[in-house]
Every structure is written in C-alpha cells, then in structure tokens.
Design a protein around this motif. Structure first.
Motif, short mmCIF file in Angstrom:
data_model
loop_
_atom_site.label_atom_id
_atom_site.label_comp_id
_atom_site.label_asym_id
_atom_site.label_seq_id
_atom_site.Cartn_x
_atom_site.Cartn_y
_atom_site.Cartn_z
N HIS A 115 0.79 1.77 -1.51
CA HIS A 115 0.50 3.12 -1.99
C HIS A 115 -0.99 3.37 -1.81
N TYR A 120 0.84 -3.39 -3.58
CA TYR A 120 1.34 -3.78 -4.90
C TYR A 120 2.32 -4.93 -4.73
N ARG A 133 -2.04 -5.39 -7.97
CA ARG A 133 -2.34 -4.64 -6.75
C ARG A 133 -3.61 -5.20 -6.12
N PHE A 168 7.50 3.11 -4.86
CA PHE A 168 6.95 4.37 -5.37
C PHE A 168 7.95 5.49 -5.15
N GLY A 172 5.41 9.97 -7.25
CA GLY A 172 4.16 9.22 -7.20
C GLY A 172 4.05 8.10 -8.20
N MET A 173 5.10 7.86 -8.97
CA MET A 173 5.10 6.79 -9.97
C MET A 173 5.65 5.50 -9.37
N LEU A 174 5.25 4.36 -9.95
CA LEU A 174 5.69 3.05 -9.51
C LEU A 174 6.88 2.61 -10.36
N TYR A 175 7.99 2.27 -9.69
CA TYR A 175 9.20 1.80 -10.37
C TYR A 175 9.38 0.32 -10.07
N ARG A 199 8.94 2.31 -15.24
CA ARG A 199 8.23 3.39 -14.55
C ARG A 199 6.80 3.42 -15.05
N THR A 201 2.44 4.51 -13.97
CA THR A 201 1.51 5.19 -13.07
C THR A 201 0.98 4.15 -12.08
N PRO A 202 0.35 4.58 -10.98
CA PRO A 202 -0.20 3.60 -10.04
C PRO A 202 -1.23 2.66 -10.67
#
Length: 365
Positions: A115, A120, A133, A168, A172-175, A199, A201-202
């Motif tokens: 991302h 990540y 990350r 992602f 725009g969120m990281l799952y 879920r 945020t980056p």
C-alpha cells in the motif's frame, strides 16, 4: 513463460524427500476428518475457461502469499522469512528478510500486501502474531525493505490456525484474517483478536466506523479464515477452513457472527451468518483468493485444486487443475490480467518434487 528445470543440491533433495515421507503421517496427525453432509461442487456452465499455464519460477521454499508493487511480483516464504522479488522471466531476488519471524508449524511469515510506499506483513514473532510494515525503496530489480514498524501486536499465535491473510479494501483500510489459534471458545469473544477478521487504518489505528467501538474487530466467530477479496460492488468475500463438516465461502458483513464454534457450515440459524457455499474439507481447505473474469478464484490446499465461483451465481463452482500441481496456497490477479498461483508442497504436508514449490502463471480464456 516456462523456465527450465534445474537440478537441485543434495541437501535440498534430501529435505524434499523427507517432506514426502512425512506427509502422510502429518496428514493423519494434523488434518481433521470430513463429513458427507457438505455440498459437493456444482459445475457452472457460465464459468470462465482457463487456458495456458506455465511455471513462472520454481524451487520456492514454503511460499505463502503474493503481492504486487506496481508490475513487480513479490512472494513471501513462511519459514525463511524472505520477501522475494520475481521478475517477468521468473528470476528470483531477495528484497528483504524479516528477521523477527519465528514460526512453528503453520506460523511464520504469512500474508503480505503493498500500500503506497509500504510492504505490510502478517507474521509470527516469539509467542504472538504481528502486523508490521516496511518502507519499500529502490526500483524494480533492486527493491529493498526498510526498518520494521509494528502496527498491531499481541495477536494470539499457535502452531496452527493463525489465519494470516492481509489486504487493503476499496475503502483504503487494512483487513486481516485471524484464526482461533487452537482455542475455539475465544472466536465468540469480541474482546479477543482470535477467530476474527480485523479492520485497521494503514497506521494500525481503529477506524471510527468499525462495528464495535474502539475495536479492530470487523467480524467474529471464525475458525481459520485465510482468504479475502472484494468484488466491483465492494462486497467482501472470505474463505474459511472448517473442522469436520464444512469449509466455507462467506460474504462478510460488519459486526457479523459467523458461528464458530457454535456452528459449522450452513446452520439456518438467525444468530449466525451462513456461508454462501460450503465444501467437504477433504475437497477444499480454501486459502488465498482473488477475483478475475467475473469469478472468484480460490486456491485449495487439501483438495489440491483451483476453484472458480462465478459471481453471477455464487452457489455454483467449477474445479481447475485438480491434482495437477499438489497443494495450492494463494492465487492473485497479476497486472496483465493473468492468474498467479502458489503451490505449497514444501510446507511439511505436501508431496514435493524437484520443481516445488512453484509460482504458476495461468492465462484466462
């Protein structure tokens, strides 16, 4: 394009022979039984047809996940902790090694995602799983990983059921998928990270619109989910390993309870979200997944096949590559529209040959 088979060193052959000899014993000890109650695959006449398939690269060591940095392919290796850069001709180059990786059993370096300027990674370190990350620097052919930044730690780990897929979403969120780490009871506890889809945020913070206040938990009641993907409408799908009855394909709803360990497979109980399709575990063990050509494509380990689920009828499916390449761990849609598929025969449970493990390239008809 295909690349020639190269003879391996003696120690590499010895390792693969040991894997081959141990595989039946490990299967008996580690894999659960199956039930005739699960629905068999149904062939869909609308399914896409696969065409040419070739080995892009070979001799990978327990590979787990595929990601892309622009048009460059990156692959994680579970046990070595390496991130490999694979060029268009199948040449391998180590972009970095995550030294904190200390996997046992199914733990280690698992899912990866790219991302913006970061790679990540979900990995086992000590007695926990983490998400970290790393800044990606350099140009294709010379990529490097920067210093690690931990964005989530304290995820329970075990020798099995670690989950580990990260991606992602269109928001725009990281799952991240998290298994129950062998403690099924905590999958129903919203205060635990085990048996969940998370879920973030980056940067690793909790998004304000998550379903549970101040919690990264997005859905719960999962046993060992290992695949996530979104369709063009933003619908989130996840694949999940069952135990004795049914492996699952689910549509993930915010705050949804997917039943484990109370129920497995389709329960027709309003307390839980039923899967949209289920399979006998002996024919499945669904792991990584992608969407291409109006279908969901799912890599299956124990079933040793690539399963296609048409989006226009997700109650049907068709099998590809059944028994041709052994266990399949991940599948991803390459920038050129082809499918890249990771075999997983050197992880201690498969039957490996001199080419394994392989990154396959499949053109879609």
């Amino acid at each position: 394009m295909s690349i020639p088979i190269v003879c391996t060193a003696n120690d590499r052959l010895a390792r693969r022979r040991a894997v081959t000899l141990l595989s039946p014993l490990l299967s008996i000890c580690l894999l659960t039984g199956c039930s005739a109650d699960a629905k068999p695959p149904v062939t869909s006449p609308e399914a896409s047809e696969a065409s040419e398939i070739s080995a892009l690269t070979t001799e990978l060591d327990a590979p787990w996940s595929i990601a892309f940095h622009g048009e460059t392919t990156l692959v994680s290796e579970r046990d070595s902790g390496r991130i490999l850069e694979i060029d268009a001709n199948g040449n391998q180059r180590e972009a970095g090694n995550i030294s904190a990786v200390s996997g046992v059993g199914e733990g280690g370096l698992l899912g990866i995602a790219v991302h913006e300027r970061y790679l990540y990674a979900y990995f086992t370190a000590g007695e926990e799983n983490r998400i970290g990350r790393f800044t990606l620097t350099g140009e294709p052919g010379a990529l490097e990983l920067g210093e690690p930044q931990t964005i989530l730690e304290g995820i329970p780990s075990a020798s099995y059921h670690n989950g580990g897929r990260i991606a992602f979403g269109p928001d725009g969120m990281l799952y991240a998928t998290v298994g129950d780490a062998g403690d099924s009871s905590v999958a129903q506890e919203k205060s635990s990270l085990s048996g969940k889809i998370l879920r973030l945020t980056p940067e690793g913070k909790v998004p304000e619109d998550n379903p549970f206040e101040n919690s990264p938990v997005y859905s719960y009641g999962h046993r060992n989910p290992q695949g996530i993907v979104w369709d063009a409408k933003g619908i989130l799908y996840a694949s999940e390993f069952g135990q004795n009855t049914s492996d699952e394909l689910n549509i993930i709803k915010p705050g949804g309870n997917y039943g484990w360990p109370k129920v497995e497979g389709i329960a027709s109980d309003d307390q839980y979200v039923d899967p949209i399709q289920q399979w006998d575990p002996a024919q499945a063990s669904p792991s990584g997944m992608t969407i291409a050509g109006d279908s969901i494509w799912i890599a299956n380990l124990r079933g040793e096949l690539l399963r296609e689920v048409p989006l226009q009828d997700t109650s049907t499916s068709i099998e590809h590559l059944a028994g041709e390449y052994g266990r399949l761990r991940d599948v991803a849609t390459a920038p050129d529209g082809s499918l890249l598929i990771l075999t997983n025969n050197t992880d201690g449970r498969g039957t490996a040959n001199n080419e394994d493990d392989r990154l396959l390239r499949m053109e879609l008809g």
